[in-house]
Design a protein around this motif. Structure first.
Motif, PDB file in Angstrom:
ATOM      1  N   ALA A 180     -31.591  29.186  13.598  1.00 33.31           N
ATOM      2  CA  ALA A 180     -31.564  30.650  13.620  1.00 33.31           C
ATOM      3  C   ALA A 180     -31.307  31.154  15.035  1.00 33.31           C
ATOM      4  O   ALA A 180     -30.544  32.111  15.237  1.00 33.31           O
ATOM      5  CB  ALA A 180     -32.879  31.203  13.084  1.00 33.31           C
ATOM      6  N   TYR A 194     -36.354  39.851  14.859  1.00 32.56           N
ATOM      7  CA  TYR A 194     -36.336  39.018  13.664  1.00 32.56           C
ATOM      8  C   TYR A 194     -37.728  38.441  13.417  1.00 32.56           C
ATOM      9  O   TYR A 194     -38.294  37.784  14.288  1.00 32.56           O
ATOM     10  CB  TYR A 194     -35.329  37.880  13.817  1.00 32.56           C
ATOM     11  CG  TYR A 194     -33.890  38.330  13.893  1.00 32.56           C
ATOM     12  CD1 TYR A 194     -33.225  38.790  12.751  1.00 32.56           C
ATOM     13  CD2 TYR A 194     -33.194  38.300  15.095  1.00 32.56           C
ATOM     14  CE1 TYR A 194     -31.898  39.209  12.813  1.00 32.56           C
ATOM     15  CE2 TYR A 194     -31.865  38.709  15.163  1.00 32.56           C
ATOM     16  CZ  TYR A 194     -31.231  39.159  14.024  1.00 32.56           C
ATOM     17  OH  TYR A 194     -29.925  39.582  14.087  1.00 32.56           O
ATOM     18  N   SER A 199     -39.416  29.910   3.652  1.00 30.97           N
ATOM     19  CA  SER A 199     -39.148  30.356   2.281  1.00 30.97           C
ATOM     20  C   SER A 199     -40.236  29.957   1.294  1.00 30.97           C
ATOM     21  O   SER A 199     -40.192  30.372   0.133  1.00 30.97           O
ATOM     22  CB  SER A 199     -37.804  29.769   1.815  1.00 30.97           C
ATOM     23  OG  SER A 199     -36.764  30.034   2.736  1.00 30.97           O
ATOM     24  N   SER A 262     -40.692  38.106   4.819  1.00 27.75           N
ATOM     25  CA  SER A 262     -39.415  38.332   5.491  1.00 27.75           C
ATOM     26  C   SER A 262     -38.419  37.229   5.132  1.00 27.75           C
ATOM     27  O   SER A 262     -38.763  36.046   5.082  1.00 27.75           O
ATOM     28  CB  SER A 262     -39.607  38.354   7.009  1.00 27.75           C
ATOM     29  OG  SER A 262     -38.359  38.367   7.682  1.00 27.75           O
ATOM     30  N   THR A 263     -37.179  37.617   4.923  1.00 28.38           N
ATOM     31  CA  THR A 263     -36.115  36.650   4.646  1.00 28.38           C
ATOM     32  C   THR A 263     -35.186  36.470   5.856  1.00 28.38           C
ATOM     33  O   THR A 263     -34.103  35.900   5.719  1.00 28.38           O
ATOM     34  CB  THR A 263     -35.274  37.096   3.427  1.00 28.38           C
ATOM     35  OG1 THR A 263     -34.650  38.359   3.721  1.00 28.38           O
ATOM     36  CG2 THR A 263     -36.144  37.243   2.191  1.00 28.38           C
ATOM     37  N   ASP A 264     -35.604  36.957   7.018  1.00 30.12           N
ATOM     38  CA  ASP A 264     -34.745  36.897   8.206  1.00 30.12           C
ATOM     39  C   ASP A 264     -34.280  35.480   8.518  1.00 30.12           C
ATOM     40  O   ASP A 264     -33.118  35.268   8.897  1.00 30.12           O
ATOM     41  CB  ASP A 264     -35.475  37.475   9.428  1.00 30.12           C
ATOM     42  CG  ASP A 264     -35.596  38.988   9.384  1.00 30.12           C
ATOM     43  OD1 ASP A 264     -34.978  39.609   8.497  1.00 30.12           O
ATOM     44  OD2 ASP A 264     -36.313  39.554  10.239  1.00 30.12           O
ATOM     45  N   ALA A 266     -33.922  32.753   6.539  1.00 31.48           N
ATOM     46  CA  ALA A 266     -32.918  32.286   5.576  1.00 31.48           C
ATOM     47  C   ALA A 266     -31.620  33.070   5.710  1.00 31.48           C
ATOM     48  O   ALA A 266     -30.525  32.504   5.584  1.00 31.48           O
ATOM     49  CB  ALA A 266     -33.464  32.410   4.152  1.00 31.48           C
ATOM     50  N   ASP A 267     -31.727  34.368   5.996  1.00 37.95           N
ATOM     51  CA  ASP A 267     -30.530  35.197   6.131  1.00 37.95           C
ATOM     52  C   ASP A 267     -29.698  34.766   7.336  1.00 37.95           C
ATOM     53  O   ASP A 267     -28.459  34.686   7.252  1.00 37.95           O
ATOM     54  CB  ASP A 267     -30.908  36.669   6.268  1.00 37.95           C
ATOM     55  CG  ASP A 267     -31.523  37.249   5.000  1.00 37.95           C
ATOM     56  OD1 ASP A 267     -31.372  36.623   3.930  1.00 37.95           O
ATOM     57  OD2 ASP A 267     -32.159  38.313   5.090  1.00 37.95           O
ATOM     58  N   LEU A 268     -30.346  34.493   8.454  1.00 42.29           N
ATOM     59  CA  LEU A 268     -29.622  34.070   9.647  1.00 42.29           C
ATOM     60  C   LEU A 268     -28.953  32.717   9.445  1.00 42.29           C
ATOM     61  O   LEU A 268     -27.844  32.483   9.919  1.00 42.29           O
ATOM     62  CB  LEU A 268     -30.574  33.993  10.843  1.00 42.29           C
ATOM     63  CG  LEU A 268     -30.972  35.317  11.499  1.00 42.29           C
ATOM     64  CD1 LEU A 268     -32.085  35.090  12.513  1.00 42.29           C
ATOM     65  CD2 LEU A 268     -29.774  35.966  12.170  1.00 42.29           C
ATOM     66  N   ARG A 269     -29.630  31.831   8.724  1.00 46.04           N
ATOM     67  CA  ARG A 269     -29.119  30.477   8.542  1.00 46.04           C
ATOM     68  C   ARG A 269     -28.154  30.374   7.359  1.00 46.04           C
ATOM     69  O   ARG A 269     -27.375  29.426   7.278  1.00 46.04           O
ATOM     70  CB  ARG A 269     -30.280  29.498   8.326  1.00 46.04           C
ATOM     71  CG  ARG A 269     -31.267  29.455   9.483  1.00 46.04           C
ATOM     72  CD  ARG A 269     -32.338  28.403   9.252  1.00 46.04           C
ATOM     73  NE  ARG A 269     -31.748  27.079   9.154  1.00 46.04           N
ATOM     74  CZ  ARG A 269     -31.746  26.332   8.050  1.00 46.04           C
ATOM     75  NH1 ARG A 269     -32.308  26.776   6.935  1.00 46.04           N
ATOM     76  NH2 ARG A 269     -31.193  25.134   8.046  1.00 46.04           N
ATOM     77  N   GLY A 270     -28.275  31.304   6.413  1.00 46.52           N
ATOM     78  CA  GLY A 270     -27.439  31.241   5.228  1.00 46.52           C
ATOM     79  C   GLY A 270     -27.963  30.294   4.170  1.00 46.52           C
ATOM     80  O   GLY A 270     -27.251  29.992   3.197  1.00 46.52           O
ATOM     81  N   ARG A 271     -29.206  29.865   4.328  1.00 46.91           N
ATOM     82  CA  ARG A 271     -29.816  28.980   3.334  1.00 46.91           C
ATOM     83  C   ARG A 271     -31.328  28.940   3.555  1.00 46.91           C
ATOM     84  O   ARG A 271     -31.808  29.258   4.634  1.00 46.91           O
ATOM     85  CB  ARG A 271     -29.238  27.563   3.422  1.00 46.91           C
ATOM     86  CG  ARG A 271     -29.360  26.904   4.778  1.00 46.91           C
ATOM     87  CD  ARG A 271     -28.565  25.593   4.796  1.00 46.91           C
ATOM     88  NE  ARG A 271     -28.689  24.892   6.063  1.00 46.91           N
ATOM     89  CZ  ARG A 271     -27.985  25.168   7.157  1.00 46.91           C
ATOM     90  NH1 ARG A 271     -27.126  26.177   7.159  1.00 46.91           N
ATOM     91  NH2 ARG A 271     -28.133  24.469   8.269  1.00 46.91           N
TER      92      ARG A 271
END
Length: 288
Positions: A180, A194, A199, A262-264, A266-271
């Motif tokens: 990230a 962030y 997850s 927060s999904t920050d 996973a969102d930054l990494r794309g998974r």
């Protein structure tokens, strides 16, 4: 050409961030690894990374190390009680060198966290805000690797001790936080905050169950008072001030300090982030 620098590059997070930058397409020759001991960074030099020596306490060396750097990851120091001053030295060096982006590894919800561990992080955030240096905050949650160290004792005794009550930990693997950080550096994102959490939030009984499943040995969780947990950590060899901070953090779990939706990350990494079981399995296998 953009030049990236990572402090604490001999440490786990710094080293993993450099690996993530390269995996994301940054040329090793465009990366500066800032370390205290060049002798431990030969692998970085061999990979084509520029190695520069600077200690967080040495303002002049830090200024020289950041010469020509565009984007910097400031990995928070490990010397409790000295970190605000040390981080301030890095921030001043970044300002003097006109760094375009400084990303700082803070702690989850630093501005509202009840943890003693958050105090120096929040103070650093305030220094950054006052410095005028373009920056972004990477508020890292708990590392699953923090449980790797306690796993062998838990496996041997059959009991994982802590003071977390029924609170959950939204942990993630060190490499996921590093990935990230690399994504943010490459994007050049300025002004963001962030909240980086895993997850798969788990309570301590579930953490004990994960250790049991991976090890094949029965492990249960035993909740004990914070003071008793601190004493146990001292008995395990940790310095009393460090044990007190870790016990406070564990007790903070019961108050939700290390949980997040927060999904920050996973969102930054794309998974999604790696699970505790994955981290434990990799660590226990490598230790055999």
């Amino acid at each position: 050409m953009t030049t990236y620098a990572v402090t604490g590059a001999n440490g786990g997070l710094g080293r993993a961030t450099i690996e993530a930058l390269i995996e994301r397409g940054v040329a090793a020759s465009d990366i500066v690894a800032i370390v205290r001991d060049a002798g431990r960074a030969q692998h970085l030099s061999d990979a084509g990374v520029t190695v520069r020596v600077a200690d967080y306490d040495d303002a002049a060396a830090l200024s020289a190390a950041l010469s020509g750097v565009d984007r910097l990851l400031l990995v928070s120091g490990s010397e409790f009680g000295s970190r605000v001053r040390q981080h301030g030295n890095v921030i001043e060096a970044a300002k003097a060198n006109g760094v375009d982006l400084l990303a700082y590894t803070s702690i989850l919800y630093a501005d509202t966290s009840p943890l003693k561990l958050a105090e120096e992080h929040l103070a650093t955030e305030h220094i950054l805000a006052d410095s005028g240096v373009p920056h972004t905050l990477l508020r890292n949650g708990w590392y699953w690797e923090n449980y790797v160290g306690s796993a062998p004792a838990a496996i041997e005794s059959g009991t994982l001790y802590g003071s977390a009550g029924t609170g959950r930990v939204a942990g993630a693997a060190r490499r996921d936080y590093a990935d990230a950080a690399a994504a943010v550096l490459i994007a050049g994102t300025v002004g963001a905050v962030y909240e980086l959490a895993g997850s798969e939030p788990l309570d301590h009984p579930a953490i004990a169950a994960a250790i049991a499943e991976v090890s094949g040995k029965p492990v249960r969780y035993q909740d004990i008072p914070e003071s008793a947990y601190a004493e146990a950590l001292v008995g395990a060899g940790l310095p009393a001030p460090v044990a007190a901070i870790l016990a406070d953090s564990d007790a903070g779990v019961s108050r939700g300090a290390l949980d997040s939706t927060s999904t920050d990350l996973a969102d930054l990494r794309g998974r999604p982030s790696a699970s505790l079981k994955q981290v434990l399995a990799e660590s226990l296998v490598s230790a055999r």
